[in-house]
Design a protein around this motif. Sequence first.
Motif, mmCIF file in Angstrom:
data_model
loop_
_atom_site.group_PDB
_atom_site.id
_atom_site.type_symbol
_atom_site.label_atom_id
_atom_site.label_comp_id
_atom_site.label_asym_id
_atom_site.label_seq_id
_atom_site.Cartn_x
_atom_site.Cartn_y
_atom_site.Cartn_z
ATOM 1 N N GLY A 183 18.703 31.532 48.856
ATOM 2 C CA GLY A 183 18.316 32.857 48.347
ATOM 3 C C GLY A 183 17.639 33.764 49.355
ATOM 4 O O GLY A 183 17.566 34.976 49.142
ATOM 5 N N SER A 186 19.728 36.412 50.303
ATOM 6 C CA SER A 186 19.940 37.276 49.121
ATOM 7 C C SER A 186 21.353 37.200 48.512
ATOM 8 O O SER A 186 21.512 37.229 47.309
ATOM 9 C CB SER A 186 19.488 38.714 49.355
ATOM 10 N N TRP A 187 22.401 37.099 49.345
ATOM 11 C CA TRP A 187 23.743 37.092 48.740
ATOM 12 C C TRP A 187 24.007 35.879 47.843
ATOM 13 O O TRP A 187 24.735 36.003 46.855
ATOM 14 C CB TRP A 187 24.846 37.293 49.793
ATOM 15 N N ASP A 382 24.560 44.636 45.991
ATOM 16 C CA ASP A 382 23.209 44.522 46.556
ATOM 17 C C ASP A 382 22.132 44.641 45.477
ATOM 18 O O ASP A 382 21.060 44.062 45.601
ATOM 19 C CB ASP A 382 23.003 45.612 47.620
ATOM 20 N N CYS A 385 21.730 41.226 44.170
ATOM 21 C CA CYS A 385 21.078 40.339 45.168
ATOM 22 C C CYS A 385 19.576 40.592 45.218
ATOM 23 O O CYS A 385 18.765 39.668 45.074
ATOM 24 C CB CYS A 385 21.664 40.586 46.554
ATOM 25 N N LYS A 386 19.198 41.849 45.424
ATOM 26 C CA LYS A 386 17.785 42.173 45.645
ATOM 27 C C LYS A 386 16.958 42.018 44.362
ATOM 28 O O LYS A 386 15.846 41.498 44.387
ATOM 29 C CB LYS A 386 17.640 43.612 46.169
ATOM 30 N N GLN A 389 16.319 38.350 43.604
ATOM 31 C CA GLN A 389 15.187 37.828 44.395
ATOM 32 C C GLN A 389 13.866 38.259 43.769
ATOM 33 O O GLN A 389 12.940 37.465 43.628
ATOM 34 C CB GLN A 389 15.232 38.407 45.816
ATOM 35 N N ASP A 390 13.830 39.533 43.399
ATOM 36 C CA ASP A 390 12.601 40.094 42.814
ATOM 37 C C ASP A 390 12.249 39.367 41.516
ATOM 38 O O ASP A 390 11.083 39.070 41.242
ATOM 39 C CB ASP A 390 12.839 41.594 42.531
ATOM 40 N N GLY B 254 12.498 40.893 51.808
ATOM 41 C CA GLY B 254 12.293 40.220 50.522
ATOM 42 C C GLY B 254 10.980 39.495 50.422
ATOM 43 O O GLY B 254 10.156 39.614 51.322
ATOM 44 N N PRO B 255 10.754 38.749 49.346
ATOM 45 C CA PRO B 255 11.676 38.596 48.213
ATOM 46 C C PRO B 255 11.862 39.927 47.464
ATOM 47 O O PRO B 255 10.871 40.624 47.215
ATOM 48 C CB PRO B 255 10.964 37.592 47.313
ATOM 49 N N GLY B 256 13.070 40.242 47.141
ATOM 50 C CA GLY B 256 13.363 41.529 46.500
ATOM 51 C C GLY B 256 13.045 42.655 47.464
ATOM 52 O O GLY B 256 13.643 42.759 48.527
ATOM 53 N N ASP B 268 18.740 49.539 53.941
ATOM 54 C CA ASP B 268 19.279 48.902 52.742
ATOM 55 C C ASP B 268 19.944 49.932 51.826
ATOM 56 O O ASP B 268 21.041 49.715 51.307
ATOM 57 C CB ASP B 268 18.116 48.193 52.021
#
Lengths: 416, 308
Positions: A183, A186-187, A382, A385-386, A389-390, B254-256, B268
Amino acid sequence: MKKLNVALVLLVATVICGTTAWGADGAKAKLSVFNNQSQIAQGVLEAITDDFRKANPNIEVDFQSYGKDYESMMKIKMASNDLPDVFSTHGWAVARYDEYLADLSKEAWASRVQGSIRDVITDKSGKLCVLPMDLDITGMTYNKDIFKQYGLKVPTTFKELLAVCEAIKTKSGGKITPLHYGGGDSWPIGGYYDFNSTAYYVSSPAHNYSAQLLDGSFDWTKYDEISKNLLLLKEKQYLNKDILTAKYTDSVEALAKGTAAIGGCYGAYIITEIKKINPDFHAGMMPIPAYWDGDKPTFIGGERTTWGVWKDSKYVDAAKKYVAFFAQTPNLKKVSEANGIPAGLDGVVSNLGDLTEDYTTYKSAKIFPYFDRALLPNGMWDVMCKNGQDLLAGGITPKDFSDNMKKEYLRLRNAK
Amino acid sequence: MHSRNSRPGRPGSRIKKLKASVAAGSVNVMYLPALAFVSVFIFYPFFRGIYISFTNWNGYSSSFRFVGFEQYLTMFGDKNVLNTIVNTFIYGLGSTFFQTVFGLALALFLDGNRRIKSVVRTVVYLPVIISPLIMGYIWYFFFRYNGGAVNDILALFAKEPVDWFANGRRSVWIIMLVNSYQFVGVSMVMFLAGLQSIPPSYHEAAVIDGASPFKRFRFVTVPLLVPAFASSVIFNTIGGMKLFDVIVATTDGGPGYASQSLSTMMYDLYFSKQNAGYAAALGILMFAIIVILSVMLLEFFKRKRVDL
């Protein structure tokens, strides 16, 4: 002055020679070729390109690999309308690159394109956009030895997947991670959403929201469920502890060393990389478990390794010749075997190693196109992905995730 | 005073003037390459960026539409942008603080130790010549969860491994410290040059007046180092606020969005989210923040400046 005149004559001559059609006495075509592959597959494409150079001394090929920066590079190229003569379309032949691509439907190899991929790479006008060197059939790669050791069956539903994960965690005393995702890149988190969205929102007739996703009327609160289940997997400790920072290469290593059982969203391409570390790795490929009762497991498919030709290339004929070289059976065989997936043209018999058995076992499983490519506007990948993660980092809730998806979905739809 | 021939109105004087003007013109022609360079690579992209920030361009398509101030209005309600601005200030001001404090301390140490000066100066300056991306990867391998050096050390003490970059706030501080470590050598060199430009007689006079070492530092060294402070602080603030490579190598923001800087967020937005208009608006915001901060710092240091 005389010297100046001579220099001018030479300059003009050089310019004229430079614009002479390639193939004329001594004139060379100079192809620029961009691809997004990495490691093993890239090596195979490069080796075939070397063979092409030897067979075609009047065509120079500048072969460039950009790996994960490929999309950014191509967006710059598209913005300046200065594309490479030949390039990979990485799943976006029609949705993103159609207006830049030459029609390849008149090529000698075009009639051999496999039926299951033909529609995916053909636009509304009937233009065949790319040469599909292989067919992406992706599920979850797993370690067959671990499954055998613990007497586990391949899960066909999400509930069974939870049971399998629990068994692996318990029986290994927590030493084997049931599901591994890199992770930090991210992808792979995007992969979780992309692969499972088909099972949640497409493949079950009672929960098929394809039409709503396409016409913009999808109720995004339904998307909370897939995020809640990601958190459930985390809470039950079925995911690797370092999911937020592990890279794809960490997943390769964990699977190779037997400290992870299932690569959560990795297709066959990961197997060749695992085998570089552990040649005895016994790989399996399972379809994505069904989520709803009564539904069946599914594979995700579409384009993988492709070549398209820029329609405004100075050397369209040379570019088509280059693409045709890859369409030769021995070359397609090399590419498909490197990625561990079937070739994209009929008449190519590839040795898919460990996976031959699985492709036979699951030959009746339905193959769906990638969720984001088929049903979401270009640019949503994206966001998954992002935000994924969040979500795992505790920055947002499943509801926030769905709200963010809706917001970006509407923005990108309206930007068309 | 004019000579007879050079009096206005005379043909000789006009020729001379013409020649002088041509000569001056020739000199001006010399500016043109630099002007062209700056126009093409600075002015044009800057004004083009402002233009794009008023559109919904996706970054590659030939069509887009004007959306007025929509991107700017969205920006002020976007919690990711607010978090990113906070991170950017931590990267900029935090790095500046550490680089200034440690740069000055190292410079003071080396100023009094001439024998080891060249060796220490080289060692401290060495990270500056390493690519920030490589530096980021080096530190990523130190802090990574599996096989990272820091967790290996913890394991020696039977401690559980820590996923250092999994926590956004902690990642921001680690990245800021990595950046500070890499560029502390620049501050050190600036302060060292400043220290060496202070005439010894000033310190000698203070010693005669009975000033303690701290008072000499406070009332002689610091005021005379203001130009070095100004260069170091402004240089490091701008560098820290534009931080990109180390973030990409360690966390990729990240994260996020937790460790994004304005630079990585712009990247990005442009390349991944296909939102070039919004990315451009963010670029303008970053430009405004850096300009305002730089002007304030310049003004502050101008007031503190003491001429020798």
